[in-house]
Write a protein that holds these residues in place. Structure first.
Motif, PDB file in Angstrom:
ATOM      1  N   ARG A   1      -8.989   1.309   4.903  1.00  0.00           N
ATOM      2  CA  ARG A   1      -8.172   2.235   5.696  1.00  0.00           C
ATOM      3  C   ARG A   1      -6.939   2.595   4.881  1.00  0.00           C
ATOM      4  NH1 ARG A   1      -6.931  -2.632   8.786  1.00  0.00           N
ATOM      5  NH2 ARG A   1      -8.498  -2.082  10.336  1.00  0.00           N
ATOM      6  N   LYS A   2      -6.569   3.866   4.957  1.00  0.00           N
ATOM      7  CA  LYS A   2      -5.400   4.322   4.210  1.00  0.00           C
ATOM      8  C   LYS A   2      -4.134   3.798   4.880  1.00  0.00           C
ATOM      9  CE  LYS A   2      -5.524   8.580   2.820  1.00  0.00           C
ATOM     10  NZ  LYS A   2      -5.369  10.050   2.740  1.00  0.00           N
ATOM     11  N   VAL A   3      -3.166   3.349   4.074  1.00  0.00           N
ATOM     12  CA  VAL A   3      -1.937   2.776   4.625  1.00  0.00           C
ATOM     13  C   VAL A   3      -0.731   3.380   3.924  1.00  0.00           C
ATOM     14  CG1 VAL A   3      -2.997   0.582   5.275  1.00  0.00           C
ATOM     15  CG2 VAL A   3      -2.014   0.832   2.985  1.00  0.00           C
ATOM     16  N   ASN A   4       0.405   3.276   4.592  1.00  0.00           N
ATOM     17  CA  ASN A   4       1.680   3.686   4.001  1.00  0.00           C
ATOM     18  C   ASN A   4       2.309   2.458   3.351  1.00  0.00           C
ATOM     19  OD1 ASN A   4       4.308   4.428   3.397  1.00  0.00           O
ATOM     20  ND2 ASN A   4       4.598   5.595   5.296  1.00  0.00           N
ATOM     21  N   PRO A   5       2.470   2.470   2.034  1.00  0.00           N
ATOM     22  CA  PRO A   5       2.977   1.261   1.349  1.00  0.00           C
ATOM     23  C   PRO A   5       4.394   0.892   1.750  1.00  0.00           C
ATOM     24  CG  PRO A   5       2.935   3.134  -0.155  1.00  0.00           C
ATOM     25  CD  PRO A   5       2.237   3.582   1.090  1.00  0.00           C
ATOM     26  N   ASN A   6       5.111   1.842   2.383  1.00  0.00           N
ATOM     27  CA  ASN A   6       6.493   1.570   2.786  1.00  0.00           C
ATOM     28  C   ASN A   6       6.588   0.904   4.153  1.00  0.00           C
ATOM     29  OD1 ASN A   6       7.583   2.781   0.424  1.00  0.00           O
ATOM     30  ND2 ASN A   6       7.200   4.804   1.324  1.00  0.00           N
TER      31      ASN A   6
ATOM     32  N   PHE B   1      -5.785  -1.695  -2.706  1.00  0.00           N
ATOM     33  CA  PHE B   1      -6.393  -0.764  -3.637  1.00  0.00           C
ATOM     34  C   PHE B   1      -5.547   0.505  -3.705  1.00  0.00           C
ATOM     35  CE2 PHE B   1      -9.366   2.807  -4.348  1.00  0.00           C
ATOM     36  CZ  PHE B   1      -9.904   2.424  -5.573  1.00  0.00           C
ATOM     37  N   VAL B   2      -5.304   0.994  -4.911  1.00  0.00           N
ATOM     38  CA  VAL B   2      -4.631   2.275  -5.122  1.00  0.00           C
ATOM     39  C   VAL B   2      -5.608   3.167  -5.888  1.00  0.00           C
ATOM     40  CG1 VAL B   2      -2.649   3.478  -6.113  1.00  0.00           C
ATOM     41  CG2 VAL B   2      -2.375   1.158  -5.211  1.00  0.00           C
ATOM     42  N   ASP B   3      -5.934   4.335  -5.319  1.00  0.00           N
ATOM     43  CA  ASP B   3      -6.946   5.173  -5.956  1.00  0.00           C
ATOM     44  C   ASP B   3      -6.358   6.055  -7.047  1.00  0.00           C
ATOM     45  OD1 ASP B   3      -5.754   7.361  -4.704  1.00  0.00           O
ATOM     46  OD2 ASP B   3      -7.207   7.445  -3.093  1.00  0.00           O
ATOM     47  N   GLU B   4      -7.215   6.924  -7.631  1.00  0.00           N
ATOM     48  CA  GLU B   4      -6.820   7.716  -8.791  1.00  0.00           C
ATOM     49  C   GLU B   4      -5.709   8.714  -8.499  1.00  0.00           C
ATOM     50  OE1 GLU B   4      -9.826   7.256  -7.700  1.00  0.00           O
ATOM     51  OE2 GLU B   4     -11.247   6.738  -9.294  1.00  0.00           O
ATOM     52  N   VAL B   5      -5.590   9.111  -7.213  1.00  0.00           N
ATOM     53  CA  VAL B   5      -4.562  10.096  -6.877  1.00  0.00           C
ATOM     54  C   VAL B   5      -3.345   9.445  -6.223  1.00  0.00           C
ATOM     55  CG1 VAL B   5      -6.177  12.000  -6.691  1.00  0.00           C
ATOM     56  CG2 VAL B   5      -5.693  10.626  -4.673  1.00  0.00           C
ATOM     57  N   GLY B   6      -3.279   8.100  -6.242  1.00  0.00           N
ATOM     58  CA  GLY B   6      -2.082   7.407  -5.789  1.00  0.00           C
ATOM     59  C   GLY B   6      -2.063   7.001  -4.336  1.00  0.00           C
ATOM     60  N   ASP B   7      -3.152   7.252  -3.577  1.00  0.00           N
ATOM     61  CA  ASP B   7      -3.182   6.811  -2.180  1.00  0.00           C
ATOM     62  C   ASP B   7      -3.431   5.307  -2.106  1.00  0.00           C
ATOM     63  OD1 ASP B   7      -2.682   9.239  -0.941  1.00  0.00           O
ATOM     64  OD2 ASP B   7      -4.774   9.847  -1.037  1.00  0.00           O
ATOM     65  N   HIS B   8      -2.826   4.678  -1.089  1.00  0.00           N
ATOM     66  CA  HIS B   8      -2.910   3.229  -0.932  1.00  0.00           C
ATOM     67  C   HIS B   8      -3.876   2.876   0.202  1.00  0.00           C
ATOM     68  CE1 HIS B   8       0.781   3.859  -3.177  1.00  0.00           C
ATOM     69  NE2 HIS B   8       0.843   2.566  -3.442  1.00  0.00           N
ATOM     70  N   TRP B   9      -4.670   1.818  -0.031  1.00  0.00           N
ATOM     71  CA  TRP B   9      -5.702   1.444   0.930  1.00  0.00           C
ATOM     72  C   TRP B   9      -5.667  -0.064   1.177  1.00  0.00           C
ATOM     73  CZ3 TRP B   9      -8.870   5.460   2.675  1.00  0.00           C
ATOM     74  CH2 TRP B   9      -8.791   6.643   1.941  1.00  0.00           C
ATOM     75  N   GLU B  10      -5.979  -0.425   2.413  1.00  0.00           N
ATOM     76  CA  GLU B  10      -6.159  -1.823   2.776  1.00  0.00           C
ATOM     77  C   GLU B  10      -7.643  -2.084   2.989  1.00  0.00           C
ATOM     78  OE1 GLU B  10      -5.273  -4.799   6.577  1.00  0.00           O
ATOM     79  OE2 GLU B  10      -4.384  -2.800   6.501  1.00  0.00           O
ATOM     80  N   GLU B  11      -8.142  -3.183   2.472  1.00  0.00           N
ATOM     81  CA  GLU B  11      -9.538  -3.553   2.659  1.00  0.00           C
ATOM     82  C   GLU B  11      -9.652  -4.628   3.737  1.00  0.00           C
ATOM     83  OE1 GLU B  11     -11.010  -4.705  -1.164  1.00  0.00           O
ATOM     84  OE2 GLU B  11     -11.520  -2.648  -1.713  1.00  0.00           O
ATOM     85  N   TYR B  12     -10.710  -4.525   4.544  1.00  0.00           N
ATOM     86  CA  TYR B  12     -10.917  -5.538   5.567  1.00  0.00           C
ATOM     87  C   TYR B  12     -12.418  -5.731   5.783  1.00  0.00           C
ATOM     88  CZ  TYR B  12     -11.389  -1.382   8.581  1.00  0.00           C
ATOM     89  OH  TYR B  12     -11.763  -0.179   9.121  1.00  0.00           O
TER      90      TYR B  12
END
Length: 848
Positions: free
Chosen positions: A522-527, A535-546
């Motif tokens: 799921r995409k998350v706001n790192p702040n 996980f941080v993808d190639e375009v800089g989005d941050h993700w949480e794995e569960y």
């Protein structure tokens, strides 16, 4: 898609309200909630949502089916229909029926599958263009389309025009593929199946057509293979190809080594999961509609996922029966399958499918009315009008249905039977035999009450193998079939159920479970506080794995007193799986030959076909693919697809190079060459015409210039210009300038100077940014994702953004993710099932 402008009296719900209500409906299943709200909730042309939960949708569908039922004896009441379809528990209309029934906002068909073609088998340019227009007209109404190319004369044949000789199949494959990729509705692109007979002299070119990157990305391809060819393969003999195919007096013959052509098919299937195989003699021999071939029901191709072989201008609608729901006391020692309830519900499912045909006829009439009211002249509208008139005739005359199943894997697990085992294959075959007999019983009863399909003739069918099986299994049903006929020319299929299975929270179609436990993102706001970034993808989005448990695996855990809330290590999870009926029964570890045998046994009780994928590991050999294909032919499968893990994730390059490259290995020169080969891509967004100049190195995009065509700020380029070169020059002031040069009709070179000055400066600045990402080797699918995520202010720049993404998508190999990741959510949980790439993380799917 055309829409009806009308005032809807219902309540309008916000996306947030519908999502939260649906999330509660699905007991917190975020993926199921998102899929339903985005794909199936009733919406108008402005995106306003009129249904809050699937209960509202099911009431809409039940009301419409009950309205049709009222026209016939022994009508099913609305509340009974609702009870059958609510909660996705027993009977599930699939895709187009779920979206379209009772939907007055869209003028669209309820059919999932279409096949088109020319009864005259003409390959004139006029007929080829007619098919091109017909497939686009169908795709804009949400249908998947198939057609066959076996009637097109082979490469080098004489033609009576200025070209003198035919170009063969491949250029027309590209034409049809490109037309498909132009059609999209709500992010859902068109789906196309192209087929050709192995007897066609150009079949080898057809088989190899998708090997080159960016070619035929808008279509699935399958080869129609006859028994004569298969016998030649097994005996290592030569095979005679002909044009016209299988002609007694061919204009052209070609003798080939059967094993050499077969080996190319095997190699390509091993490498990229295509071409698929259609065992054509088995299809025709078993086909009930082909008993009426001389009346227009000769099967010529299949729909994009291969589960419905069809004659030209016939169509089919799909519905699935949820097998898991007929297991009583699931996952316990008392578990058993309720065959009596199952037979009763299959009868209702067949009846509801027949009702949906009447609803489809109403939809076709609305489409025809819309065509008549359109402002274009009759000459422009003629092809579309005649297309739907032909489809309407076949719909009324044959009344074809597509009753199928979902949750085969969960049904077996709930009964404590291992998928792929001998016991599992025997039980599944019994279930499908029961389903076939119950559905045919229902169709015969409807023939008694409502009348048989218009051209029924028991004499034509008496020697058909499927009818003979019914005679042996249920003599009383056979006698009634001869006496009353049946309501529907063909009844059964096993189709892909990707979205359906997400909402029924079961395994998909006939397939085993993908994985009982897997990771989701799921995409998350790192702040945000207390957020975990995995996980941080190639375009800089941050993700949480569960960790996510497959719903029915979780149910097995609960039945057996295993804590479902604990955070388990991978080793602990593996031990739990070993105790479960899902052990050694996942997509990647079932016995492959056993699964093919299972498909062949079940096929005997499915009068259409089965969409199924044989998943094999990445290190599997071509010899294994060969064994699986031959076994599939021997056991009576109508078609087969083998997917080697990861085989559609690499960038496919030209056939001559015979190697596979990783997209990350692209190494462009640091200094831009002065001259670049260039592709021209034209497209339309809203009413604006756009053009893109794509500079290439080794046939891969290196830079892009794009903008509005044919206006003061744009560029006027003749329609026949498809390629040329971009030359980097300097103007009189020493500034860099990019010129485009092409050959005119007389062969002279024409130059358009200063591409950068022909477009809006804002477009040009973004083009430089995107070209920069291309030149530094970012994979195309990631560039497209980056473009799609640009948050821009003006409508025109957003239209431009969409145009650039569409132009570049054609260079993504096979139309799939080159890194094996989902372009929607970046997850690597992308699997190939039932002819489709499906993301298990977000539910997005791509067929083709």
């Amino acid at each position: 898609m055309d829409t009806l402008e009308l005032e809807h009296k219902g309540t309008i719900y916000s996306y947030a309200d519908a999502y939260e209500s649906t999330l509660q409906y699905f007991n917190g299943d975020d993926l199921a909630a998102k899929v339903w709200v985005s794909k199936y909730a009733l919406k108008d042309s402005d995106g306003n949502i009129y249904e809050r939960t699937p209960d509202d949708m099911h009431r809409r569908i039940a009301s419409e089916i009950a309205r049709i039922e009222a026209n016939y004896p022994n009508a099913l009441p609305e509340n009974e229909v609702f009870d059958l379809i609510k909660n996705f528990k027993y009977i599930i209309p699939q895709g187009s029926p779920m979206t379209g029934i009772g939907n007055d906002f869209q003028i669209a068909s309820l059919s999932n599958c279409f096949v088109i073609g020319n009864g005259t088998q003409s390959d004139s340019y006029g007929s080829i263009m007619k098919i091109d227009q017909e497939q686009v007209q169908l795709m804009k109404r949400r249908g998947g389309v198939g057609h066959d190319l076996s009637h097109i004369r082979p490469k080098g044949s004489a033609v009576k025009n200025s070209a003198l000789t035919s170009t063969g199949l491949v250029p027309f494959m590209e034409r049809y593929s490109n037309s498909t990729r132009e059609v999209a509705q709500d992010g859902r692109r068109g789906a196309l199946m192209l087929s050709v007979s192995i007897n066609h002299p150009d079949s080898e070119d057809f088989v190899n057509a998708k090997l080159e990157q960016g070619k035929i990305t808008g279509a699935n391809i399958s080869v129609r293979i006859d028994d004569e060819f298969m016998n030649a393969v097994v005996a290592k003999e030569n095979y005679i190809q002909k044009y016209p195919i299988h002609s007694q007096n061919p204009k052209f013959e070609k003798e080939v080594k059967a094993t050499e052509l077969w080996d190319k098919i095997i190699h390509n299937a091993w490498k990229s999961a295509e071409p698929g195989i259609l065992f054509w003699d088995t299809i025709i021999r078993e086909s009930l509609p082909d008993c009426y071939a001389d009346l227009g029901y000769e099967t010529v191709s299949t729909n994009p996922c291969g589960e419905i072989p069809l004659c030209p201008y016939d169509s089919c609608r799909l519905l699935a029966v949820n097998l898991f729901s007929y297991v009583e006391n699931p996952f316990t020692k008392k578990a058993k399958f309720n065959f009596e309830l199952f037979k009763k519900h299959v009868g209702y499912a067949q009846r509801m499918m027949d009702d949906i045909i009447d609803l489809e006829i109403e939809k076709i009439d609305a489409i025809l009315e819309k065509i008549e009211s359109d402002p274009e002249g009759d000459e422009i509208k003629a092809t579309e009008r005649n297309l739907w008139i032909s489809i309407r005739k076949k719909t009324i005359e044959g009344r074809r249905t597509g009753v199928g199943i979902t949750a085969e894997g969960d049904m077996l697990a709930a009964l404590n039977i291992q998928y792929g085992s001998k016991e599992g294959n025997e039980f599944s075959t019994l279930v499908h035999k029961t389903l076939a007999l119950a559905a045919y019983r229902s169709s015969v009863e409807m023939a008694r009450e409502r009348g048989a399909f218009a051209i029924y003739d028991e004499k034509r069918e008496k020697n058909n193998p499927f009818v003979q099986r019914i005679k042996d299994a249920d003599p009383e049903l056979f006698e009634d079939l001869q006496k009353f006929g049946r309501r529907n020319i063909a009844l059964l299929t096993i189709a892909p159920t990707g979205s359906t299975s997400l909402m029924s929270q079961t395994t998909s179609g006939i397939e085993p479970v993908f994985l009982p436990v897997y990771k989701r993102r799921r995409k998350v706001n790192p702040n945000d506080q207390e957020v975990r970034v995995d996980f941080v993808d190639e375009v800089g989005d941050h993700w949480e794995e569960y960790i996510v448990f497959h719903h029915r695996f979780k149910q097995w855990m609960e039945v057996n007193g295993i804590d479902t809330e604990r955070n388990y290590t991978q080793e602990e999870i593996n031990k739990i799986i070993e105790q479960s009926p899902y052990y050694k029964a996942t997509s990647n570890d079932v016995d492959w030959l056993s699964k093919v045998e299972m498909q062949g046994a079940i096929q005997k009780w499915v009068d259409h076909s089965i969409s199924v994928t044989i998943n094999i590991p990445n290190d599997a050999t071509e010899e294994l693919v060969n064994q699986l294909y031959i076994k599939a032919w021997e056991v009576g499968c109508k078609g087969v697809t083998v997917y080697r893990d990861g085989s559609r994730s690499g960038v496919l390059i030209s056939n001559d190079e015979k190697k596979e490259e990783s997209p990350a290995s692209t190494a462009f020169p640091k200094k831009r060459p002065q001259i670049l080969e260039t592709d021209i891509v034209r497209f339309q967004n809203n009413k604006d015409k756009w053009i893109a100049f794509i500079g290439l190195i080794d046939k891969k995009p290196y830079e892009i210039f794009t903008g509005l065509a044919d206006d003061e700020e744009g560029i006027a380029l003749p329609r026949w210009v498809n390629d040329g070169v971009i030359i980097k020059n300097r103007d009189e002031n020493g500034k860099s300038r990019y010129d485009f040069q092409f050959k005119n009709l007389r062969g002279y070179k024409t130059t358009i100077e200063g591409l950068s000055h022909k477009f809006n400066p804002e477009f040009w600045n973004y083009a430089k940014l995107i070209s920069g990402t291309l030149r530094h080797g970012m994979p195309i699918e990631n560039v497209v994702e980056l473009i799609n995520r640009l948050e821009l202010d003006s409508e025109s720049i957003n239209n431009w953004k969409a145009g650039v993404a569409r132009a570049l998508k054609r260079y993504i190999a096979d139309g799939t993710e080159a890194a094996g990741k989902c372009s929607n959510c970046s997850s690597d949980q992308v699997v190939y099932q039932e002819g489709c790439l499906i993301c298990k993380n977000c539910g997005s799917s791509k067929c083709g």
